[in-house]
Scaffold this motif. Structure first.
Motif, PDB file in Angstrom:
ATOM      1  N   ALA A 485      -4.610   9.604  -6.770  1.00  0.00           N
ATOM      2  CA  ALA A 485      -4.830  10.996  -6.352  1.00  0.00           C
ATOM      3  C   ALA A 485      -4.700  10.713  -4.594  1.00  0.00           C
ATOM      4  N   ARG A 486      -5.930   9.851  -4.511  1.00  0.00           N
ATOM      5  CA  ARG A 486      -6.197   9.467  -3.037  1.00  0.00           C
ATOM      6  C   ARG A 486      -4.997   9.044  -2.194  1.00  0.00           C
ATOM      7  N   LEU A 487      -4.162   7.999  -2.962  1.00  0.00           N
ATOM      8  CA  LEU A 487      -2.991   7.584  -2.194  1.00  0.00           C
ATOM      9  C   LEU A 487      -1.986   8.488  -2.012  1.00  0.00           C
ATOM     10  N   VAL A 488      -1.668   9.512  -2.742  1.00  0.00           N
ATOM     11  CA  VAL A 488      -0.600  10.595  -2.666  1.00  0.00           C
ATOM     12  C   VAL A 488      -1.078  11.329  -1.768  1.00  0.00           C
ATOM     13  N   ARG A 489      -2.397  11.811  -1.648  1.00  0.00           N
ATOM     14  CA  ARG A 489      -2.976  12.581  -0.456  1.00  0.00           C
ATOM     15  C   ARG A 489      -2.763  11.882   1.016  1.00  0.00           C
ATOM     16  N   ARG A 490      -2.740  10.633   1.009  1.00  0.00           N
ATOM     17  CA  ARG A 490      -2.768   9.891   2.083  1.00  0.00           C
ATOM     18  C   ARG A 490      -1.400   9.422   2.626  1.00  0.00           C
ATOM     19  N   TYR A 491      -0.462   8.984   1.495  1.00  0.00           N
ATOM     20  CA  TYR A 491       0.742   8.377   1.699  1.00  0.00           C
ATOM     21  C   TYR A 491       1.923   9.310   1.315  1.00  0.00           C
ATOM     22  N   GLY A 492       1.637  10.537   0.679  1.00  0.00           N
ATOM     23  CA  GLY A 492       2.795  11.317   0.094  1.00  0.00           C
ATOM     24  C   GLY A 492       3.530  10.429  -0.944  1.00  0.00           C
ATOM     25  N   TRP A 493       4.867  10.697  -1.013  1.00  0.00           N
ATOM     26  CA  TRP A 493       5.576   9.887  -1.899  1.00  0.00           C
ATOM     27  C   TRP A 493       5.644   8.290  -1.553  1.00  0.00           C
ATOM     28  N   GLU A 494       5.313   7.595  -0.484  1.00  0.00           N
ATOM     29  CA  GLU A 494       5.403   6.346  -0.391  1.00  0.00           C
ATOM     30  C   GLU A 494       4.051   5.945  -1.169  1.00  0.00           C
ATOM     31  N   ALA A 495       2.925   6.497  -1.813  1.00  0.00           N
ATOM     32  CA  ALA A 495       1.922   6.067  -2.733  1.00  0.00           C
ATOM     33  C   ALA A 495       2.512   5.001  -3.735  1.00  0.00           C
ATOM     34  N   HIS A 496       3.666   5.300  -4.336  1.00  0.00           N
ATOM     35  CA  HIS A 496       4.410   4.386  -5.336  1.00  0.00           C
ATOM     36  C   HIS A 496       4.620   3.065  -4.699  1.00  0.00           C
ATOM     37  N   ARG A 497       4.878   2.936  -3.368  1.00  0.00           N
ATOM     38  CA  ARG A 497       5.140   1.579  -2.750  1.00  0.00           C
ATOM     39  C   ARG A 497       3.785   1.021  -2.723  1.00  0.00           C
ATOM     40  N   VAL A 498       2.623   1.565  -2.296  1.00  0.00           N
ATOM     41  CA  VAL A 498       1.364   0.909  -2.366  1.00  0.00           C
ATOM     42  C   VAL A 498       0.842   0.651  -3.642  1.00  0.00           C
ATOM     43  N   ALA A 499       1.110   1.643  -4.618  1.00  0.00           N
ATOM     44  CA  ALA A 499       0.935   1.065  -6.111  1.00  0.00           C
ATOM     45  C   ALA A 499       1.578   0.015  -6.525  1.00  0.00           C
ATOM     46  N   ALA A 500       2.890  -0.157  -6.174  1.00  0.00           N
ATOM     47  CA  ALA A 500       3.868  -1.263  -6.702  1.00  0.00           C
ATOM     48  C   ALA A 500       3.168  -2.497  -6.104  1.00  0.00           C
ATOM     49  N   LEU A 501       2.803  -2.713  -5.108  1.00  0.00           N
ATOM     50  CA  LEU A 501       2.187  -3.909  -4.482  1.00  0.00           C
ATOM     51  C   LEU A 501       0.708  -4.274  -5.615  1.00  0.00           C
ATOM     52  N   ALA A 502       0.057  -3.308  -5.931  1.00  0.00           N
ATOM     53  CA  ALA A 502      -1.281  -3.634  -6.951  1.00  0.00           C
ATOM     54  C   ALA A 502      -0.552  -3.973  -8.355  1.00  0.00           C
ATOM     55  N   THR A 503       0.674  -3.505  -8.671  1.00  0.00           N
ATOM     56  CA  THR A 503       1.096  -3.779 -10.096  1.00  0.00           C
ATOM     57  C   THR A 503       1.772  -5.031  -9.817  1.00  0.00           C
ATOM     58  N   ALA A 504       2.272  -5.467  -8.809  1.00  0.00           N
ATOM     59  CA  ALA A 504       2.997  -7.115  -8.549  1.00  0.00           C
ATOM     60  C   ALA A 504       1.629  -7.987  -8.668  1.00  0.00           C
ATOM     61  N   ASP A 505       0.538  -7.680  -7.916  1.00  0.00           N
ATOM     62  CA  ASP A 505      -0.731  -8.358  -8.015  1.00  0.00           C
ATOM     63  C   ASP A 505      -1.652  -7.513  -8.267  1.00  0.00           C
ATOM     64  N   PRO A 506      -2.397  -7.348  -9.465  1.00  0.00           N
ATOM     65  CA  PRO A 506      -3.573  -6.955  -9.937  1.00  0.00           C
ATOM     66  C   PRO A 506      -4.744  -6.933  -9.008  1.00  0.00           C
ATOM     67  N   GLY A 507      -4.806  -7.896  -8.509  1.00  0.00           N
ATOM     68  CA  GLY A 507      -6.101  -8.364  -7.640  1.00  0.00           C
ATOM     69  C   GLY A 507      -6.124  -7.440  -6.441  1.00  0.00           C
TER      70      GLY A 507
END
Length: 567
Positions: A485-507
């Motif tokens: 929710a915080r990412l969507v508020r700050r990044y809009g639809w690009e939140a999925h790009r930020v989340a994809a980085l965490a999916t690729a590297d859970p750390g």
């Protein structure tokens, strides 16, 4: 790890931009990477002009990163009788909230508490007794008369809101509330003398630096060459000499040059006279104010229409601001926070609160300089807009902007406010077109309807918006939902790009420090897509952790590791 997209800013894009500018002339060279310069770059690029944007340090590293984060309709201007400036603000607010950056610019409730005349307690901070008495001495418009005039202004501002085309579903109509409702919105208000309040709505930006970065990235998406970390050491009407450090001196050539350097504008405009004004904010945990649901407007007694604001933030903080003091000679990147600014803010706010604020309540402080135009340029220069008369105090000085066209020098655009950056940019590019012998009517501005990256309608052609399902490990689903929710508020639809980085590297889903609320994925995205080049770029501007010095210190080592890894 991150799929490259048009508009991404990073070391590779910077190197490409420098290489291109070394060999090619562009139509427009813009000096300054704040809100105005980024807006100019986007305006010019979306008109089909070739553009270079040159910034000495980082995007939003000057005034633009230290605002009150308000996108307002000009209520303060109405109090001064400047209806034209209030109307300009209302029109630009409508475009920002509906089309340009609706993911970043949101409605915000404001509460103007109503106290019995003379009931505001005197400040209890660290200022001397004489200063406290002067700061809280009632004026002729304090009390019921001032309340009535304030309500007239608020309702006139709502008329401008409707006339601008912004529906009431975005900004509800103002309403009166009783003392009980006022305390529900702002639990920290004092009971003594409280008669109720007036609630109105205005715009607020999630983060002013995020808006600037989004504008610059959108300009890059439309072909602008964005270069940070290169200082313009000299400029003419067609050339800019830049210094990017050892071995990185270069000449950038353009058909025209636009000076959008804010408080530094006088370095490239000899006839310009600026009066920098310092705006200071203090940072508190929201709990100090009882987690208010509205901005608290604390009146400055004896100064009708002037307030200090307690500004709730989605991050769990509140900003208290702001001052409006002359600051000649101050450093535009670090103007400092004088003790008397802190005393003033604590005293004025405490007069409206049940418990006086203490310095130990503070987490930090920040300040920025406004580039107020002191007087008109000398005869012979073409200028749009007006400045303030010499000797005017900062609080009463005009917030009108100025576009100055002097032969042999860059076109200068300065003054104004964050809310009207787009109009300032449009006028500056119109002036550039005139200089190049072209008509703005044949190449009109389109930025009123261009969404910045992250906003609805800005996703890549042929793609559809995605909302990330989770952030990091599945077992952290509950915490991940709040983070999403915080990412969507700050990044809009690009939140999925930020989340994809965490999916690729859970750390990367982990916080950079306990309690930071900022993940490693956000730091990686800042470096890979948002032009962050240093640790301070990340801490001070992409994440705002620097506003809480202890938290920033705890996160510094991890941020340094990630910047090194992804740069």
């Amino acid at each position: 790890m991150l799929d490259a997209q048009p508009g991404d800013l990073n070391e590779r894009s910077r190197a490409r931009a420098l290489a291109h500018l070394a060999e090619h002339e562009v139509d427009v060279v813009v000096i300054g990477g704040g809100i105005t310069g980024a807006g100019v770059a986007l305006d010019a690029a979306t008109r089909g002009l070739s553009v270079a944007l040159i910034e000495a340090r980082d995007l939003a590293s000057g005034t633009s990163g230290f605002s009150s984060k308000l996108v307002h309709g000009g209520l303060r201007y109405l109090a001064k009788g400047d209806v034209a400036l209030a109307w300009e603000s209302a029109v630009e607010r409508e475009a920002l909230m509906r089309r340009i950056a609706p993911h970043l610019v949101h409605p915000r409730a404001f509460l103007v508490p109503r106290f019995a005349r003379g009931s505001l307690r005197r400040g209890l901070g660290g200022a001397g007794a004489a200063a406290r008495t002067a700061a809280t001495r009632p004026g002729p418009l304090d009390g019921r008369l001032g309340d009535a005039l304030t309500e007239v202004g608020v309702r006139l501002a709502d008329v401008l809101r409707a006339a601008s085309g912004l529906p009431a579903r975005y900004l509800p109509r103002p309403r009166r509330v009783d003392a009980r409702a006022a305390k529900q919105l702002a639990p920290a208000l004092r009971d003594a003398g409280l008669r109720g309040g007036l609630v109105y709505w205005d715009g607020a930006v999630e983060d002013d630096t995020r808006l600037v970065v989004a504008l610059a990235r959108t300009a890059a998406r439309h072909g602008a060459h964005v270069v940070t970390g290169c200082r313009a050491v000299r400029a003419s009407d067609r050339e800019v000499w830049i210094d990017g450090g050892p071995g990185a001196h270069a000449l950038v050539r353009g058909r025209t040059v636009i000076n959008a350097t804010g408080v530094w504008a006088g370095e490239f405009a000899p006839s310009l006279s600026l009066a920098p004004s310092r705006g200071t904010h203090l940072v508190f945990p929201a709990a100090v104010f009882g987690h208010p649901e509205a901005v608290i407007t604390a009146p400055v007694p004896g100064h009708f229409g002037r307030y200090v604001f307690v500004l709730p933030q989605a991050s769990g903080l509140c900003y208290l601001g702001l001052t409006d003091e002359p600051a000649p000679g101050a450093d535009g990147h670090d103007p400092g926070v004088p003790e008397h600014d802190i005393d003033f803010l604590l005293d004025i706010a405490s007069a409206s609160l049940a418990r006086p604020l203490r310095r130990e309540d503070m987490l930090g402080a920040f300040s920025g300089l406004r580039p107020l135009v002191r007087r008109r340029p000398r005869s012979g220069a073409s200028a749009e807009g007006t400045g303030s008369p010499a000797g005017a105090d900062s609080a009463s000085a005009s917030r009108r902007h100025l576009v100055l066209d002097e032969p042999g020098h860059p076109i200068t655009v300065t003054g104004g406010k964050l809310t009207v950056y787009r109009q300032m940019a449009e006028e500056a590019v119109d002036a550039a077109l005139h200089r190049m012998g072209e008509s703005p009517r044949a190449c009109p501005a389109v930025t009123r309807r261009v969404p910045v990256l992250g906003s609805p309608g800005s996703w890549p052609r042929g793609a559809s918006p995605q909302r990330p399902e989770r952030l990091g490990r599945p077992e952290a689903a509950e915490a991940g939902a709040a983070a999403i929710a915080r990412l969507v508020r700050r990044y809009g639809w690009e939140a999925h790009r930020v989340a994809a980085l965490a999916t690729a590297d859970p750390g990367l889903a982990e916080e950079v420090a306990p309690g930071a609320g900022v993940t490693g994925a956000e730091v990686a995205f800042a470096v890979l897509a948002e032009g962050a080049r240093t640790i301070d770029d990340v801490l001070a501007r992409r994440t705002r952790l620097a506003l809480q010095p202890e938290l920033a210190a705890a996160a510094r080592a991890r941020v340094a590791e990630l910047v090194e890894r992804f740069r």
